[in-house]
Design an enzyme around this catalytic site. Structure first.
Site, PDB file in Angstrom:
ATOM      1  N   GLN A 128     111.186  27.384 -29.477  1.00 39.26           N
ATOM      2  CA  GLN A 128     112.178  28.151 -30.254  1.00 39.26           C
ATOM      3  C   GLN A 128     112.488  29.503 -29.633  1.00 39.26           C
ATOM      4  O   GLN A 128     113.524  30.100 -29.929  1.00 39.26           O
ATOM      5  CB  GLN A 128     111.681  28.346 -31.703  1.00 39.26           C
ATOM      6  N   CYS A 155     112.236  17.563 -48.536  1.00 38.18           N
ATOM      7  CA  CYS A 155     112.775  16.914 -49.729  1.00 38.18           C
ATOM      8  C   CYS A 155     112.684  15.409 -49.528  1.00 38.18           C
ATOM      9  O   CYS A 155     113.238  14.882 -48.575  1.00 38.18           O
ATOM     10  CB  CYS A 155     114.239  17.268 -49.933  1.00 38.18           C
ATOM     11  N   ASN A 179     109.277  27.947 -35.734  1.00 38.80           N
ATOM     12  CA  ASN A 179     110.587  27.321 -35.920  1.00 38.80           C
ATOM     13  C   ASN A 179     111.152  27.539 -37.315  1.00 38.80           C
ATOM     14  O   ASN A 179     112.356  27.528 -37.505  1.00 38.80           O
ATOM     15  CB  ASN A 179     110.509  25.825 -35.617  1.00 38.80           C
ATOM     16  N   SER A 200     112.343  23.291 -24.473  1.00 41.15           N
ATOM     17  CA  SER A 200     113.146  22.088 -24.711  1.00 41.15           C
ATOM     18  C   SER A 200     114.621  22.443 -24.590  1.00 41.15           C
ATOM     19  O   SER A 200     115.080  23.434 -25.172  1.00 41.15           O
ATOM     20  CB  SER A 200     112.846  21.555 -26.116  1.00 41.15           C
ATOM     21  N   ALA A 201     115.386  21.619 -23.851  1.00 39.11           N
ATOM     22  CA  ALA A 201     116.778  21.963 -23.539  1.00 39.11           C
ATOM     23  C   ALA A 201     117.661  22.062 -24.772  1.00 39.11           C
ATOM     24  O   ALA A 201     118.557  22.906 -24.836  1.00 39.11           O
ATOM     25  CB  ALA A 201     117.351  20.920 -22.573  1.00 39.11           C
ATOM     26  N   GLY A 230     110.353  18.842 -25.958  1.00 45.49           N
ATOM     27  CA  GLY A 230     109.267  19.659 -26.467  1.00 45.49           C
ATOM     28  C   GLY A 230     108.068  18.839 -26.931  1.00 45.49           C
ATOM     29  O   GLY A 230     106.916  19.206 -26.692  1.00 45.49           O
ATOM     30  N   THR A 231     108.337  17.723 -27.570  1.00 48.33           N
ATOM     31  CA  THR A 231     107.234  16.925 -28.115  1.00 48.33           C
ATOM     32  C   THR A 231     106.345  16.406 -26.980  1.00 48.33           C
ATOM     33  O   THR A 231     105.112  16.515 -27.047  1.00 48.33           O
ATOM     34  CB  THR A 231     107.791  15.753 -28.951  1.00 48.33           C
ATOM     35  N   THR A 256     110.406   8.015 -12.843  1.00 54.22           N
ATOM     36  CA  THR A 256     111.581   8.528 -12.127  1.00 54.22           C
ATOM     37  C   THR A 256     112.259   9.598 -12.976  1.00 54.22           C
ATOM     38  O   THR A 256     112.433   9.435 -14.186  1.00 54.22           O
ATOM     39  CB  THR A 256     112.560   7.374 -11.827  1.00 54.22           C
TER      40      THR A 256
HETATM   41  N1  PLP Z   1     108.196  22.702 -30.890  1.00 53.63           N
HETATM   42  C1  PLP Z   1     108.984  23.418 -31.705  1.00 53.63           C
HETATM   43  C2  PLP Z   1     108.556  24.775 -32.134  1.00 53.63           C
HETATM   44  C3  PLP Z   1     110.190  22.885 -32.162  1.00 53.63           C
HETATM   45  O1  PLP Z   1     110.958  23.599 -32.985  1.00 53.63           O
HETATM   46  C4  PLP Z   1     110.552  21.582 -31.743  1.00 53.63           C
HETATM   47  C5  PLP Z   1     111.801  20.953 -32.243  1.00 53.63           C
HETATM   48  O2  PLP Z   1     112.199  21.153 -33.364  1.00 53.63           O
HETATM   49  C6  PLP Z   1     109.692  20.888 -30.877  1.00 53.63           C
HETATM   50  C7  PLP Z   1     108.528  21.480 -30.480  1.00 53.63           C
HETATM   51  C8  PLP Z   1     110.016  19.492 -30.414  1.00 53.63           C
HETATM   52  O3  PLP Z   1     110.950  19.523 -29.375  1.00 53.63           O
HETATM   53  P1  PLP Z   1     111.799  18.198 -29.039  1.00 53.63           P
HETATM   54  O4  PLP Z   1     112.770  18.029 -30.158  1.00 53.63           O
HETATM   55  O5  PLP Z   1     112.464  18.533 -27.734  1.00 53.63           O
HETATM   56  O6  PLP Z   1     110.836  17.083 -28.891  1.00 53.63           O
END
Ligand code: PLP
Length: 384
Positions: free
Chosen positions: A176, A322, A148, A196-197, A69-70, A234
């Site tokens: 999410q 925290c 999230n 994201s898997a 996802g990032t 790759t």
């Molecule tokens: N976007 C959202 C809304 C998420 O909740 C997350 C992970 O917590 C991400 C992006 C990031 O995904 P990844 O952990 O696959 O990099």
């Protein structure tokens, strides 16, 4: 242990683990190689692409595999904005976006882009009409499909429509949402969509960006023409095969999974409200993911309650950060104007496919026992 932190990550489903194992063991060639072994690996990658496309109602050619996802958020926001820089050096993000999107925006700021913000109301969703007031040199707007922390589902289709009226592109982080509610890339009308898997029964470190045909995208990783020139490197074949398997299962079971999650979530919230009538469920007035509860029980600080629950074998997440004894309210709850004293008590409980009714009941029993203890600790100002 009772794992109620599925928004953080989900266990890999056995069928997915098996597909991944078989790929590691049997798909050793490079999918770009022209010989027969290479083509066999290519076929597995393309099958997975089709499975991912089917989950989100996109064309296989619109799917770009990423490391998660990032990376997907960075490729969409930075890659989209960079490709459109001649039109303007400005992007807009909602105030409740994940760090992944915020991080991408911070990189753009270093590249001399300006960033606008779309505010979130107390109910937890972003007002899409605010897009109409964005400066005209804004090129990409980022609005997630489901938050999230609260699970609140955002008005993405309307946002995309408004953005397009103004010649802007819309990026949607659906990390999410995928696997929990229907995600329809075509109907949402967005330009970039990220999944994201590891949030849907697959492994960590693999995901996909869906790019609408014709949407501008400047690749971040260059030097080779993988993924139709959109992401060099790759392919992570075992990860891609696993994502495909997870997507296929998620698509097949979506209706049943959603109903199962909703029943668990509703049971948990009803039980919690009965035990603690002053509990506040953040975002409960808005459409939400069926699996997520973000709740503050007044007087029970999140770190105290989380540790007490953990000692009882219940794993949840703090809706507040925290660090070394200090608790900071989450920016999402702050954006929703949740008072600080309530925000520092927020916990996120997120169920998953494997969660059972018995586990929810056990969690409720643990809350009944742990809340008074956490309240006493909070009153005393003691350590977490
Ligand atoms: N976007 C959202 C809304 C998420 O909740 C997350 C992970 O917590 C991400 C992006 C990031 O995904 P990844 O952990 O696959 O990099």
């Amino acid at each position: 242990m009772i794992y109620l932190d599925h928004n953080a990550s989900t266990p890999v489903r056995p069928e997915v683990a098996e597909a991944m194992r078989a790929a590691v063991a049997g798909l050793g060639a490079n999918p770009s190689s022209l010989h027969r072994e290479g083509q066999r690996v290519r076929a597995a990658v393309e099958q997975a692409r089709g499975q991912v496309a089917a989950l989100v109602n996109a064309k296989p050619s619109e799917v770009v595999f990423t490391s998660g996802g990032t990376e997907g958020d960075h490729l969409a926001l930075v890659g989209g904005a960079w490709a459109l820089r001649a039109r303007g050096r400005r992007v807009a993000t909602s105030t409740i976006e994940h760090h992944a999107v915020q991080g991408a925006a911070s990189w753009l700021r270093e590249l001399d882009f300006a960033e606008e913000h779309l505010d979130c109301g107390p109910a937890g969703y972003v007002d899409p009409t605010a897009i109409d007031d964005l400066p005209p040199d804004t090129t990409v707007v980022s609005l997630m499909l489901a938050n999230n922390e609260t699970g609140v589902v955002q008005p993405v289709a309307e946002a995309a429509h408004r953005a397009h009226e103004l010649g802007m592109r819309l990026h949607c982080d659906a990390v999410q949402a995928a696997g929990k509610i229907p995600v329809d890339f075509a109907r949402l009308g967005v330009d970039y969509l990220v999944i994201s898997a590891h949030k849907l029964g697959g492994p960590k470190g693999i995901g996909a960006l869906i790019v609408r045909e014709g949407a501008p995208l400047s690749p971040l990783f260059r030097g080779s023409g993988h993924e139709r020139g959109r992401r060099g490197g790759t392919e992570n074949v075992p990860g891609i095969v696993a994502l495909g398997a997870a997507a296929a299962l998620a698509a097949r079971e979506l209706a049943a999974t959603s109903a199962h999650l909703r029943a668990l979530r509703d049971r948990f919230e009803a039980g919690l409200r009965a035990a603690f009538p002053d509990a506040v469920v953040h975002g409960s007035q808005a459409p939400r993911l069926p699996n997520t509860t973000n709740v503050s029980i007044p007087g029970a600080r999140a770190d105290h309650l989380l540790m007490a629950l953990d000692a009882r074998g219940i794993e949840v997440s703090a809706g507040a950060a925290c660090a070394s004894g200090a608790v900071e309210p989450s920016p999402v709850l702050t954006a929703m104007q949740v008072p600080r004293e309530l925000a520092v008590c927020a916990l996120r409980i997120s169920c998953g496919r494997p969660t059972t009714t018995a586990e929810v009941d056990a969690a409720l029993a643990a809350f009944a026992e742990c809340v008074p203890r956490a309240r006493a600790l909070t009153m005393a100002g003691g350590p977490a």
